[in-house]
Design a protein around this motif. Sequence first.
Motif, mmCIF file in Angstrom:
data_model
loop_
_atom_site.group_PDB
_atom_site.id
_atom_site.type_symbol
_atom_site.label_atom_id
_atom_site.label_comp_id
_atom_site.label_asym_id
_atom_site.label_seq_id
_atom_site.Cartn_x
_atom_site.Cartn_y
_atom_site.Cartn_z
ATOM 1 N N ASN A 95 -0.426 8.014 4.008
ATOM 2 C CA ASN A 95 -1.369 7.700 3.005
ATOM 3 C C ASN A 95 -0.856 6.857 1.900
ATOM 4 O OD1 ASN A 95 -3.459 8.347 4.641
ATOM 5 N ND2 ASN A 95 -3.718 10.315 3.429
ATOM 6 N N SER B 44 0.570 3.616 3.085
ATOM 7 C CA SER B 44 -0.495 2.482 3.361
ATOM 8 C C SER B 44 -0.755 1.917 1.908
ATOM 9 C CB SER B 44 -1.616 3.239 4.019
ATOM 10 O OG SER B 44 -2.648 2.522 3.994
ATOM 11 N N ASP C 134 1.726 -0.414 0.718
ATOM 12 C CA ASP C 134 1.807 -1.755 1.234
ATOM 13 C C ASP C 134 0.572 -2.687 0.941
ATOM 14 O OD1 ASP C 134 3.936 -1.369 2.793
ATOM 15 O OD2 ASP C 134 2.876 -0.537 4.717
#
Length: 104
Positions: free
Chosen positions: A75, A78, A81
Motif C-alpha cells: 500500500n 502504491s 508511485d
Amino acid sequence: MENSTGSSFVVFRDGTEIHHVNSRLNNEATVFHAELHAIELAINYIVKNNLEEDIITDSRSTLLALANPRNYEPNILSLKDAIKNFQHNINFKWAKAHIGIFRK
C-alpha cells in the motif's frame, strides 16, 4: 461509523468545505490502516481532479512510512508511485491535531 473503523478526508477551498468522503473499513483495520486509507483517498481525489494541494494529517506514522525508502509494504509503494507519477507536487504537512487547520 460508531464502533467501527473508518477514514475520511475533507477538501477546503478558501476556508469553505467543498468536498468530503467518509469510508468504512473492515473491523480488523487498524488506526494506521485507516489513516493510510484516508491519505490514499485524498491522493486519488487530487490526481483525478488534477490539483496541486497540500495534505494535512495528524498521522505521523503514515508520513514516516511514506518517507521511508526501505518501506516495501504494497500500500505504501502504491501511494509512492501515485505521488511520483503525478504531474504536480503533493505536499504533506503534519499537524499535531486537526484543530485550527482551516485556511483562509
